[in-house]
Structure formats: C-alpha cells, structure tokens
Design an enzyme around this catalytic site. Structure first.
Site, PDB file in Angstrom:
ATOM      1  CD  GLU A  17       7.816  38.618   2.083  1.00 50.62           C
ATOM      2  OE1 GLU A  17       8.870  38.197   2.627  1.00 50.62           O
ATOM      3  OE2 GLU A  17       7.384  38.177   1.017  1.00 50.62           O
ATOM      4  CG  ASP A 111      10.331  33.483  -9.044  1.00 47.21           C
ATOM      5  OD1 ASP A 111      11.201  32.613  -8.782  1.00 47.21           O
ATOM      6  OD2 ASP A 111       9.384  33.756  -8.290  1.00 47.21           O
TER       7      ASP A 111
HETATM    8  P1  FAD Z   1      19.649  32.941  -6.166  1.00 47.21           P
HETATM    9  O1  FAD Z   1      20.235  32.974  -4.808  1.00 47.21           O
HETATM   10  O2  FAD Z   1      20.435  33.589  -7.262  1.00 47.21           O
HETATM   11  O3  FAD Z   1      19.392  31.404  -6.524  1.00 47.21           O
HETATM   12  C1  FAD Z   1      18.667  31.036  -7.697  1.00 47.21           C
HETATM   13  C2  FAD Z   1      19.228  29.740  -8.244  1.00 47.21           C
HETATM   14  O4  FAD Z   1      20.572  29.961  -8.722  1.00 47.21           O
HETATM   15  C3  FAD Z   1      19.347  28.620  -7.199  1.00 47.21           C
HETATM   16  O5  FAD Z   1      19.110  27.392  -7.856  1.00 47.21           O
HETATM   17  C4  FAD Z   1      20.792  28.716  -6.741  1.00 47.21           C
HETATM   18  O6  FAD Z   1      21.293  27.471  -6.245  1.00 47.21           O
HETATM   19  C5  FAD Z   1      21.506  29.140  -8.010  1.00 47.21           C
HETATM   20  N1  FAD Z   1      22.685  29.985  -7.724  1.00 47.21           N
HETATM   21  C6  FAD Z   1      22.753  30.986  -6.812  1.00 47.21           C
HETATM   22  N2  FAD Z   1      23.977  31.547  -6.833  1.00 47.21           N
HETATM   23  C7  FAD Z   1      24.695  30.887  -7.771  1.00 47.21           C
HETATM   24  C8  FAD Z   1      26.030  30.998  -8.248  1.00 47.21           C
HETATM   25  N3  FAD Z   1      26.845  31.944  -7.771  1.00 47.21           N
HETATM   26  N4  FAD Z   1      26.441  30.133  -9.235  1.00 47.21           N
HETATM   27  C9  FAD Z   1      25.582  29.195  -9.736  1.00 47.21           C
HETATM   28  N5  FAD Z   1      24.311  29.034  -9.317  1.00 47.21           N
HETATM   29  C10 FAD Z   1      23.864  29.879  -8.348  1.00 47.21           C
HETATM   30  N6  FAD Z   1      10.798  37.493  -5.807  1.00 47.21           N
HETATM   31  C11 FAD Z   1      10.460  38.730  -6.279  1.00 47.21           C
HETATM   32  O7  FAD Z   1      10.336  38.920  -7.491  1.00 47.21           O
HETATM   33  N7  FAD Z   1      10.256  39.783  -5.403  1.00 47.21           N
HETATM   34  C12 FAD Z   1      10.389  39.653  -4.070  1.00 47.21           C
HETATM   35  O8  FAD Z   1      10.204  40.614  -3.320  1.00 47.21           O
HETATM   36  C13 FAD Z   1      10.731  38.361  -3.538  1.00 47.21           C
HETATM   37  N8  FAD Z   1      10.887  38.176  -2.202  1.00 47.21           N
HETATM   38  C14 FAD Z   1      11.286  36.949  -1.733  1.00 47.21           C
HETATM   39  C15 FAD Z   1      11.503  36.794  -0.367  1.00 47.21           C
HETATM   40  C16 FAD Z   1      11.914  35.574   0.152  1.00 47.21           C
HETATM   41  C17 FAD Z   1      12.145  35.441   1.640  1.00 47.21           C
HETATM   42  C18 FAD Z   1      12.129  34.471  -0.725  1.00 47.21           C
HETATM   43  C19 FAD Z   1      12.567  33.155  -0.173  1.00 47.21           C
HETATM   44  C20 FAD Z   1      11.910  34.615  -2.091  1.00 47.21           C
HETATM   45  C21 FAD Z   1      11.500  35.852  -2.618  1.00 47.21           C
HETATM   46  N9  FAD Z   1      11.301  36.052  -3.979  1.00 47.21           N
HETATM   47  C22 FAD Z   1      10.940  37.289  -4.470  1.00 47.21           C
HETATM   48  C23 FAD Z   1      11.437  34.936  -4.913  1.00 47.21           C
HETATM   49  C24 FAD Z   1      12.869  34.823  -5.513  1.00 47.21           C
HETATM   50  O9  FAD Z   1      13.093  35.908  -6.381  1.00 47.21           O
HETATM   51  C25 FAD Z   1      12.934  33.484  -6.240  1.00 47.21           C
HETATM   52  O10 FAD Z   1      12.981  32.438  -5.320  1.00 47.21           O
HETATM   53  C26 FAD Z   1      14.014  33.346  -7.295  1.00 47.21           C
HETATM   54  O11 FAD Z   1      13.684  32.209  -8.118  1.00 47.21           O
HETATM   55  C27 FAD Z   1      15.416  33.110  -6.750  1.00 47.21           C
HETATM   56  O12 FAD Z   1      15.848  34.167  -6.036  1.00 47.21           O
HETATM   57  P2  FAD Z   1      17.152  34.030  -5.099  1.00 47.21           P
HETATM   58  O13 FAD Z   1      17.465  35.368  -4.620  1.00 47.21           O
HETATM   59  O14 FAD Z   1      16.984  32.919  -4.138  1.00 47.21           O
HETATM   60  O15 FAD Z   1      18.221  33.560  -6.242  1.00 47.21           O
END
Ligand code: FAD
Length: 288
Positions: A17, A111
């Site tokens: 990455e 985030d």
């Molecule tokens: P989600 O999957 O939406 O989860 C976020 C929260 O909401 C969790 O507590 C989850 O339990 C809850 N949730 C999820 N779905 C639901 C639902 N349907 N109903 C109720 N609650 C729900 N950030 C960036 O800005 N740019 C990047 O390029 C980037 N790359 C990343 C790459 C990796 C491999 C990882 C692990 C993280 C990355 N992040 C990046 C960080 C990421 O954006 C954050 O971790 C963010 O806080 C959550 O993103 P997520 O996609 O996991 O969110």
C-alpha cells in the site's frame, strides 16, 4: 485483472500500500518509490484516498493507480471513501477509474473529520460497496476490517455483524487494519467463521521503523502492543538503525507466522519506503 481472482490461485497474495503525496507536493515524488516497489513484484499495489483532509488531493489516487497499472504493469487497487461524497461524485470517480482501466476498488467510509463536513448520502462503507455493485460496472470491490474492532464500535460482535453487511453488500475480499499481535488476528478469523464470512482476508502489516512512528502507533492505532513489541522498541528507541532493523524483523516474524497459518494475503503498509519493503519482501519471498 480482478484481485479476487488472485486469491483463487492457492498462494498467499502479497501486496503493498502507498499513499499519494501531500497536497503541495507533485504526484511525481511518489513515482520513484513506486518503480522500486514494482521491482519487488507484488501481487498488487493499492493507493490510498484522501477526501480532502490532510492527505493528498483525491485526484492523485487515480493518477498513481493508473501509473502502477498502465506504466509499471502491476495490478492496482484504488481506495475510495464515501462519507464526504455525493452519489454524483462517486459516479464521476467510477467513470474516471474505468477510463484508466482500473478494475479494483477498496470501498471505505473514511474517518470522521470535524474539519470536513459529512455529506450524509453514504453512511457506511457497505453503502458504497452496494452502490458500486448496482451500477452494473465491472469492478472487484473490497472492504476494510479491524481485527480488534473498529474504535467506534461498542463491541466486537456488533462490528463483525456490520462487517457481514459489507460482505453481503458485495465485498469480494477484505483487508485488515494493522495489528501487532497475530493471536488477535486468529481470534478475529474465528469470529468471521462463526458469522459465516467466507471471503478472503488479507492481513495488514505495518513495519514500525522509527520512534515517531512507534509513538503514533501507541497513541492512534488502538492495536494491542504485545510485550515483545514494546520491549524491543524501548530497548532500541535511542538507536535509530537498530530500531529500524528490529521493526523490520518484527514484521517479518509476524508474516512468517501468518503464512505458516495459511493466511489468504499479506498487505504491507509500505509508508512509501521501498527499502523497508525490499528487506521484508526478500526475507519472505521463498515462503510465498
Ligand atoms: P465502515 O465499514 O463503515 O465501519 C465504520 C464503523 O461503522 C464501524 O464501527 C462499523 O462497525 C460501523 N458500521 C459499518 N457498517 C454499518 C452498518 N451498516 N450499520 C451500522 N453500523 C455500521 N481512510 C481514508 O481516508 N483513506 C484511505 O485510503 C483508507 N484506507 C484504508 C485501508 C485499510 C486497509 C483500512 C483498514 C482503513 C483505511 N482507511 C482509509 C481508514 C478508514 O476510512 C477508517 O477506518 C474509517 O474510520 C472506517 O472506514 P470503514 O470503511 O471501515 O467503515
């Protein structure tokens, strides 16, 4: 090529990455690092996305992913966050990715940032996964997962159930947040099995190679730091070269254990440092 197909080949998918440069630096500054990383022949290189916070400009993700795929000939995955975007923004970005022949997207919520107001069209990453899938476009879509639970989740069970929604929405595979205790990853895999989440999961490994990074890790990641990890770093904190070597050795040790346990993939957070990635890749190449 769709990254989901790479997981069907019976080998650990070893990927990198990178992140785009900060807003005032030209995207070219990352090209050299990418060329060096591509020499290590990863299965793919993913490029992070910034929706307008402190990271690079969002256009940089497409440009760099396109460079990886079309100039360096390495498969790529473009990250895409949704909480600060409208459906029209996302449609335009998907079109742009298609035009650059980018076939893989890591769909994320992003985030929460008090300086960047949420748009409130997409609330969770699962909304973005579903949106991409119903456009009828030919993308392989992955999602993020947190082996020790997302910091906003009230407990691990609700987090895994939410992850299940992301997979049911169409996520083809998952990439994990960094972790330093493999036991936590194995417990997480067990929870996924109980929740009937069967898509491949790539383990996110972050080599911690300097004191500043180590201190940030303690403050920000929320990841458990095993005694072996903290002892090593306390011992070498005032010797930068030794600290870097110890951090690389720790990551290699984690990777060897994960590969031995049959992990689907290793996703190395390179921090745009090809020299570190090289040491790790060369140490584990024969295992892959
Ligand atoms: P989600 O999957 O939406 O989860 C976020 C929260 O909401 C969790 O507590 C989850 O339990 C809850 N949730 C999820 N779905 C639901 C639902 N349907 N109903 C109720 N609650 C729900 N950030 C960036 O800005 N740019 C990047 O390029 C980037 N790359 C990343 C790459 C990796 C491999 C990882 C692990 C993280 C990355 N992040 C990046 C960080 C990421 O954006 C954050 O971790 C963010 O806080 C959550 O993103 P997520 O996609 O996991 O969110």
């Amino acid at each position: 090529m769709k990254i989901s197909e790479l997981f069907n080949k019976g080998k650990t998918v070893f990927s990198f990455e990178v992140f785009p440069p900060k807003k005032d630096s030209p995207v070219e500054t990352v090209y050299n690092a990418l060329a060096e990383l591509s020499d290590l022949n990863p299965a793919f290189i993913s490029v992070t996305y910034s929706a307008g916070g402190t990271g690079g400009a969002k256009e940089s993700t497409t440009l760099l992913a396109s460079y990886v795929k079309n100039k360096l000939g390495i498969e790529t995955c473009a990250h895409l966050t949704c909480m600060n975007s409208t459906a029209d923004d996302i449609r335009a970005l998907l079109k742009e990715l298609e035009e650059h022949k980018i076939e893989n997207i890591l769909a994320l919520r992003g985030d929460k940032n008090p300086d960047v107001p949420a748009v409130n069209e997409f609330h969770h990453a699962s909304d973005l996964v579903r949106f991409i899938k119903v456009q009828g476009l030919d993308f392989c879509v992955s999602g993020a997962c947190c082996p020790e639970g997302h910091p906003e989740s009230k407990d691990m069970i609700s987090d895994v159930l939410n992850l299940k929604k992301k997979v049911d929405a169409g996520a083809d595979y998952l990439v994990s947040q960094m972790f330093f205790d493999n036991a936590k990853f194995y417990e997480f895999k067990e929870r996924l099995r109980l929740a009937d989440i069967t898509v491949p999961v790539s383990a996110g490994i972050m080599p911690v190679t300097n004191k500043r990074q180590f201190e940030r890790m303690i403050m920000l990641s929320g990841a458990s730091l095993p005694a072996k990890f903290t002892q090593t770093f306390s011992r070498f904190e005032d010797r930068p070269e030794a600290l870097a070597d110890a951090g690389i050795a720790y990551a290699i040790d984690q990777i060897i254990d994960l590969i031995s346990s049959g992990v689907d993939g290793i996703h190395l957070y390179t921090m745009n440092k090809p020299a570190v990635a090289r040491k790790i890749a060369e140490s584990v190449r024969s295992l892959l």
